[in-house]
Write an enzyme that holds these catalytic residues in place. Structure first.
Site, short mmCIF file in Angstrom:
data_model
loop_
_atom_site.label_atom_id
_atom_site.label_comp_id
_atom_site.label_asym_id
_atom_site.label_seq_id
_atom_site.Cartn_x
_atom_site.Cartn_y
_atom_site.Cartn_z
N GLU A 440 18.88 34.00 -19.56
CA GLU A 440 18.51 34.77 -20.64
C GLU A 440 16.61 35.34 -20.23
O GLU A 440 15.99 35.32 -21.01
CB GLU A 440 18.21 33.87 -21.90
CG GLU A 440 19.64 33.31 -22.56
CD GLU A 440 19.73 33.04 -23.76
OE1 GLU A 440 18.57 32.44 -24.31
OE2 GLU A 440 20.79 33.02 -24.53
N GLU A 510 27.63 28.70 -21.08
CA GLU A 510 27.37 27.85 -22.23
C GLU A 510 28.66 28.20 -23.27
O GLU A 510 28.88 29.26 -23.41
CB GLU A 510 26.04 28.18 -22.92
CG GLU A 510 24.95 28.00 -22.02
CD GLU A 510 23.54 28.38 -22.52
OE1 GLU A 510 23.41 28.47 -23.64
OE2 GLU A 510 22.63 28.43 -21.70
C1 GAL Z 1 21.58 29.82 -25.38
C2 GAL Z 1 20.17 29.33 -24.32
C3 GAL Z 1 20.20 27.78 -24.36
C4 GAL Z 1 19.91 27.20 -25.71
C5 GAL Z 1 21.28 27.71 -26.56
C6 GAL Z 1 20.89 27.07 -27.95
O1 GAL Z 1 21.15 30.98 -25.80
O2 GAL Z 1 20.68 29.55 -23.13
O3 GAL Z 1 19.18 27.47 -23.42
O4 GAL Z 1 18.82 27.65 -26.06
O5 GAL Z 1 21.01 28.89 -26.65
O6 GAL Z 1 20.58 25.87 -28.02
#
Ligand code: GAL
Ligand code: MG
Length: 1000
Positions: A440, A510
């Site tokens: 990000e 993620e």
């Molecule tokens: C994503 C980010 C992670 C964490 C997650 C929310 O967008 O890459 O680092 O912040 O959201 O828990």
């Protein structure tokens, strides 16, 4: 400047000065002396207590370079460590927003500044060597002084910095002083979602090395086209001139395979039929690199990663990542993590069938990766780079300004540097199968150049960077050097869409955001992953909750603090409490759920009567016979009635086999449900997990439930007396006395044998303590008044015939200011012994959002504590989150059923129940059954209490045992960061119908 102050050269706000006096990057290794020892005599660790002084800013530093300066009055602090964990500065958790003004490259002038001091000895034996001072991690930047002389400066918190301090060293005692600043220009690129901590948080040591030595080496392994024969190629880089170098390759039994000498700084071993490395069987060779006065040991794993027809292969095999995102985080030690702590994580991961780790969002300690080589995890090694704060300044918005920072020319050098420090340091680790350029930070030419550098430097691995999906600032993104298309939190429909229309393998770097009660959609994602060869899998966000341990309460509860608890600004509350395990590594139900979704075997029912099942090996490299022992249990009406030891089955990876389990046909003739639970038990000890460990299970329903509703009726030809006035109905049986409230369409009190069964009126319940995953829908729920619903009765009729009383009500559930939520007709039937049957029928107003739940709430005397149920247990279970549970009969008690989320919320419901029995210590009990499977929950805490408290340690117990009996409970999902709860898990039907009986 006053004479007693020290002025630091301002490298910390100058992104063109990243590393002053530092050695070039190299791969990580610890050199050894020639004699064979387990511990190297060529490393002098500087870990331990250091002198320490904290300053509010760097402008008031005392001049410690002055002759005779004394550290006598300094504090003492452990190194490695984070200063906030020792009471300096304050804790600060922020996710996206920068904790300082958007003013790159400048940082706040009030910039916490730490002076660390340590003395160390250079002995006669070592003094003729070159001395290299290594820091494996310092947040955020630091200045190094040896014997009062400035040596150098470095930044990039999670990377190694090495200084040749030989010119500054003397025989005997030497003084090392390190000035660490909390913020530097690099902090703009280290805006990771974590507590912002400071200090020398990883190991510090001096390496003693001969005048001429190997500086760096790069091992690449290649397999031939049938993945049989391999070549190990090693290229060397020497300090100035090459030194004679001999390499010996050993197998795991320390048998020499081959010895060769290096020619022209390179060497190759050809291996016939070597044992390959993969995460399931992490076979490692040992390479001994010998020079005249030094030995370096290096593990080698032979494996290859490639993309063919847009599918990712390892050693020619299609693989799936069943991954996690892992931060270095501990509630006591902060960023400082020991090998023991890592081994605990890796053990829990192995036990849970996890095979991949993304080092979010920075490189881990260099030895972390070595442990992953050894124990077998695929690693996505991410560089120390995240800059999403650039979406939060005034007028900034996630989509338009994502690249604002990384498109600034001044940061181009840092973007490359951060990636080089990651890739060059860790390149010799077989576990790393993919490099990640960061997280990000948006996209820019600097990223493209960096990506091209990485692909040119290391052609043996794949490259990933999710941030490339944002095209901003007029920059036209070139993503040609990226090997995978990776996204986060994409709904399944979006994934299907991508796969239907795009090439490139797909990955979720993620997903299944594991915050609080959740995630509820793991199985759905994995069905999609298993369906598509091009969908290589995903990485849970995230492994552990981040929090700060603040001692225990008087009743023995851990106090964990999250964002806002230190009065910091800005902060992101409990968004850091989003892991599969608690800060101190107690698994949440999420981990069990994930574990069973990614179980090594899946069973499918082919034919119930003959017990014919299909088993599929879900592993990529291991034959089931080498890993799993099968044991089956026959459950009749939820209880184990037969056990079958099935032993091992010979099933190659990805393949299937058919098995027959001979089931005594008599069970089929009986009325109740019948199921087969097949347990997958680890057969041999593995380094981190032991034989006998349950790896997962399947439950196959052979015959569905058939438990009829018990109807309240006349039991003993005893009549019930009724009295009615305009608001109440009084019912009197031989042993009971019930009061029905005509304005509530429900009972005010239920008394049997002069004992209260309910201590407050019985309620219709549509609310739940919102979960973290409800945080968006919660606003809609609250605007629809679900949290303050009221009953409005239009009509009540009473009949008392044949010793059975029926009370029928037509009513609505609404809320102040809001239209009808529900229009309901209920009939309460009361049998002659006090048994109560509820018939509910009605309509939901479909203009309003879906319901959290629909059911009854009873406040029982506290003495009702023992719980027995037939339904999905023993873990909390929901319509979309019940894969770690099975349908069975379970016994527990109210306390033990509670799931203690740090931020209190809905928990411990049980899905698909046929029967629930709550018993009191005095032998009374309540028996619940329904026409269709229902959900229930029992707790010491009311939903209002759970919803109103920020931390678990603040919760106050109810004076009652709260029992919720739900027609349905909506699902959980993962909307705290992921997609909205899927329609099929919502209570969104218009017509509702529900029958339930309470027997006392
Ligand atoms: C994503 C980010 C992670 C964490 C997650 C929310 O967008 O890459 O680092 O912040 O959201 O828990
Ligand atoms: Mg700088």
């Amino acid at each position: 400047m006053l004479s007693n102050e020290l002025k630091l050269p301002n490298y910390y706000e100058d992104p063109s000065s990243l590393h002053i006096g530092c050695e070039d990057n190299r791969s990580y290794y610890i050199p050894f002396a020639l004699e064979n020892t387990n511990e190297s005599s060529r490393i002098l660790t500087l870990n331990g207590n250091w002198d320490f002084r904290y300053y509010e800013n760097p402008f008031v530093l005392e001049d410690f370079t002055k002759l005779g300066y004394s550290y006598k009055n300094y504090d003492s602090i452990p190194v490695p460590g984070c200063i906030q964990m020792y009471g300096y500065d304050h804790h600060h958790y922020t996710n996206i927003p920068f904790p300082f003004a958007y003013d790159a490259p400048y940082v706040p002038q009030q910039n916490p500044t730490c002076v660390y001091h340590k003395s160390f000895d250079i002995t006669e034996e070592n003094c003729n060597y070159l001395q290299y001072l290594n820091f494996e991690g310092v947040d955020s930047c630091f200045y190094v002084y040896v014997n009062q002389t400035f040596v150098g400066y470095s930044q990039v918190s999670h990377s190694t910095s090495e200084f040749n301090i030989t010119p500054y060293i003397r025989l005997g005692q030497n003084d090392l002083t390190v000035v660490v600043l909390k913020w530097c220009d690099g902090s703009y690129l280290e805006d990771q979602d974590k507590f912002r901590m400071t200090g020398i948080f990883r190991d510090v040591y001096v390496l003693h090395r001969p005048k001429e030595h190997i500086r760096d080496f790069f091992i690449k392994t290649q397999l031939n086209n049938i993945y049989k024969n391999a070549q190990i190629e090693i290229k060397f880089n020497y300090r100035s001139v090459s030194v004679p170098t001999t390499c010996t390759l050993f197998d795991t039994k320390d048998q020499i395979i081959s010895t060769k000498t290096v020619q022209d700084a390179m060497l190759a071993f050809e291996l016939e039929n070597p044992t390959l490395w993969n995460a399931e069987e992490p076979y490692l060779y040992t390479l001994k690199i010998e020079t005249p006065d030094e030995i370096i040991y290096q593990k080698i794993g032979i494996r290859c990663i490639e993309i063919k027809n847009d599918i990712i292969y390892i050693n020619g095999v299609k693989i799936k990542f069943k991954g996690v995102n892992r931060h270095d985080s501990d509630p006591v030690t902060g960023y400082t993590i020991s090998r023991e702590q890592v081994l605990k994580d890796l053990t829990m991961m192995k036990e849970s069938n996890i095979n991949a780790i993304r080092t979010s969002h920075y490189p881990n300690a260099p030895w972390f990766t070595q442990l992953c080589n050894e124990y077998g995890f695929y690693v996505i090694s991410e560089s120390d780079l995240e800059a999403h704060g650039a979406t939060q300044f005034y007028g900034g918005s996630s989509f338009d300004t994502f690249g604002d920072l990384v498109q600034k020319e001044i940061f181009a050098k840092s973007i490359l540097d951060r990636n080089q420090r990651n890739v060059i340091r860790d390149k010799n680790n077989p576990c790393i199968i993919m490099w990640s350029m960061g997280n990000e930070a948006g996209y820019s030419k600097a990223f493209e150049d960096t990506g091209r550098f990485i692909k040119a430097y290391d052609s043996t691995r794949l490259l990933h960077y999710e941030g490339s999906i944002h095209e901003t600032g007029g920059h036209k993104n070139d993503t040609s050097m990226l090997d995978v298309y990776s996204k986060m939190y994409e709904p399944i429909s979006g994934i299907e869409n991508y796969l239907a229309t795009n090439p490139k393998p797909y990955m979720l770097c993620e997903f299944i955001h594991s915050m609080g009660n959740g995630p509820g959609d793991i199985e759905d994602y994995f069905e999609c992953i298993y369906k598509h060869d091009r969908f290589v899998g995903g990485f849970v966000w995230e492994w552990c909750d981040h929090a700060i341990y603040r001692g225990i309460t008087t009743n023995g509860k851990n106090i964990f603090h999250y964002g806002g608890d230190s009065n910091e600004f800005p902060h992101d509350g409990n968004f850091c409490v989003d892991g599969m395990v608690s800060p101190d590594r107690v698994p949440h139900p999420a981990l069990a759920e994930y574990k069973n979704v990614i179980r090594p075997v899946r069973a499918f029912l082919l034919d119930a009567a003959t017990g014919k099942i299909k088993l599929q090996n879900m592993l990529d490299f291991t034959n089931l016979k080498d890993y799993v022992n099968l044991q089956a249990q026959l459950l009749y009406d939820g209880e184990v009635v037969e056990t079958y030891e099935l032993g091992t089955v010979d099933v190659k990876p990805h393949e299937t086999t058919v098995l027959n389990i001979t089931i005594n046909q008599a069970y089929f003739k009986q009325t109740k449900s019948l199921s087969l639970k097949i347990n997958y038990v680890q057969i041999f000890d593995k380094p981190l997990t032991k034989a006998g460990h349950l790896l997962g299970f399947d439950q196959l329903m052979l015959k569905e439930h058939n438990r009829p509703l018990v109807h309240a009726k006349d039991y003993h030809q005893e009549s019930i007396q009724t009295e009615e006035n305009s608001s109440l109905i009084l019912l009197k049986g031989t042993n009971f006395r019930y009061v029905f409230n005509k304005m509530q369409a429900s009972f005010d009190s239920l008394t049997i044998d002069n004992c209260n069964i309910i201590e407050k009126p019985l309620e219709y319940n549509i609310w739940r303590a919102p979960t973290d995953n409800d945080s968006t829908i919660r606003n809609e729920w609250e605007s629809a008044g679900y949290n303050r619903a009221l009953v409005r009765v239009y009509e009540t009729t009473l009949t008392n015939k044949n010793n059975v009383v029926k009370i029928s009500c037509r009513f609505a559930i609404n809320a102040i200011q809001i239209q009808h939520i529900l229009d309901l007709n209920v009939t309460w039937t009361i049998g002659s012994n006090g048994t109560i049957t509820l018939d509910l029928d009605g309509k939901r107003n479909t203009a309003l959002p879906f319901l959290p739940r629909l059911g009854l709430r009873l406040f029982l005397p506290k003495e009702y504590n023992a719980v027995e149920y037939l339904g999905y247990g023993p873990n909390e279970s929901y319509i979309d989150k019940h894969r770690s549970s099975w349908f069975g009969r379970f016994k527990s008690n109210v306390e033990n059923m509670y799931v203690d989320y740090i931020k209190p919320q809905e928990n411990s419901s049980h899905f698909h129940c046929e029967e629930v029995i709550l018993s009191s210590s005095t032998g009374k009990n309540i028996h619940v059954n329904a026409a269709a499977p229902f959900s229930f929950q029992t707790s010491r805490y009311t939903q209002e209490e759970l919803a109103s408290k920020a931390h678990n340690y603040e919760l106050l117990q109810s004076e009652h045992t709260v029992l919720c009996l739900d027609y349905k409970m909506s699902g959980i999902g993962s909307n705290s960061c992921g997609p909205a709860l899927a329609n099929q898990y919502q209570i969104r039907e218009e017509h509702l119908s529900f029958q339930m009986t309470l027997q006392f």
